[in-house]
Design an enzyme around this catalytic site. Structure first.
Site, PDB file in Angstrom:
ATOM      1  N   LYS A   1       3.233   3.510 -10.405  1.00 39.75           N
ATOM      2  CA  LYS A   1       2.649   4.775  -9.998  1.00 39.75           C
ATOM      3  C   LYS A   1       2.512   5.335 -11.434  1.00 39.75           C
ATOM      4  CE  LYS A   1       4.672   9.113  -8.538  1.00 39.75           C
ATOM      5  NZ  LYS A   1       5.651   9.771  -7.891  1.00 39.75           N
TER       6      LYS A   1
ATOM      7  N   GLU B   1       4.347   9.225   2.370  1.00 43.61           N
ATOM      8  CA  GLU B   1       5.514   9.527   1.694  1.00 43.61           C
ATOM      9  C   GLU B   1       6.035  11.032   1.865  1.00 43.61           C
ATOM     10  OE1 GLU B   1       6.194  10.716  -3.005  1.00 43.61           O
ATOM     11  OE2 GLU B   1       4.414   9.394  -2.429  1.00 43.61           O
TER      12      GLU B   1
END
Length: 203
Positions: A131, A42
């Site tokens: 998340k 990421e």
């Protein structure tokens, strides 16, 4: 794409958060993470020159690692990540417009949430994963959330080698930031941290 993402998670349930990485660092850092077994990368959009960094990482990692973006706050950012070749979108918050744009672009959606209400809002909008951010309340909080939320949860924020195994008892995976990478860390330090985290994940 979700099948590919899941296959990478099965190999290693860790997402490397490369906040602040530079284009010049990408080959060595990505290769060090790959050698340790980490295949999901990421690049947060608050990284300088983030979209070009994503494009460079995609070019270097194609066929070996998945590259996506974090700290994605607007639908326009989603489209820019797709244009750069990213395959997943991670946000710190629950934004229905961002989630819907992500799915319209054929990408994996992982919005941030902290409460059950935010989690349900995200899932109703089409999120693939959730998340938990920040994961400061620990694995016990995740266990309580899972009593009502039937979706894969990732822990992000404060996850390290000491608590990773406990988080993975109740989470589908974890995002690791400064414990793994931060500007100024040497490749040797990144490699050592990656190996330790992968070992902790396998414990």
């Amino acid at each position: 794409m979700k099948e590919i993402f899941e296959a990478n998670l099965q190999k290693c349930p860790l997402i490397a958060i490369l906040r602040g990485i530079t284009i010049a660092e990408i080959p060595a850092v990505c290769d060090a993470l790959l050698k340790a077994g980490i295949t999901i990368l990421e690049i947060p959009l608050n990284t300088p020159d983030a979209f070009n960094c994503i494009a460079a990482a995609v070019k270097h990692c194609t066929g070996k690692q998945l590259v996506g973006a974090g700290t994605v706050l607007t639908p326009a950012d989603v489209r820019a990540v797709k244009a750069a070749g990213g395959t997943f979108i991670i946000s710190p918050n629950t934004d229905v417009a961002v989630i819907r744009e992500t799915k319209a672009c054929g990408m994996i959606s992982m919005p941030g949430f902290f409460t059950a209400s935010e989690g349900f809002t995200a899932l109703q909008a089409g999120a693939d994963y959730l998340k938990l951010f920040p994961a400061v309340l620990g694995p016990g909080y995740v266990k309580d959330l899972k009593a009502v939320i039937k979706a894969p949860i990732f822990a992000v924020g404060g996850v390290n080698t000491q608590n990773l195994a406990d988080f993975l008892k109740v989470c589908a995976g974890a995002g690791i930031g400064s414990a793994l990478y931060k500007p100024g860390k040497s490749i040797a330090e990144i490699s050592g941290a990656a190996k330790a985290l992968v070992q902790a994940a396998q414990a």
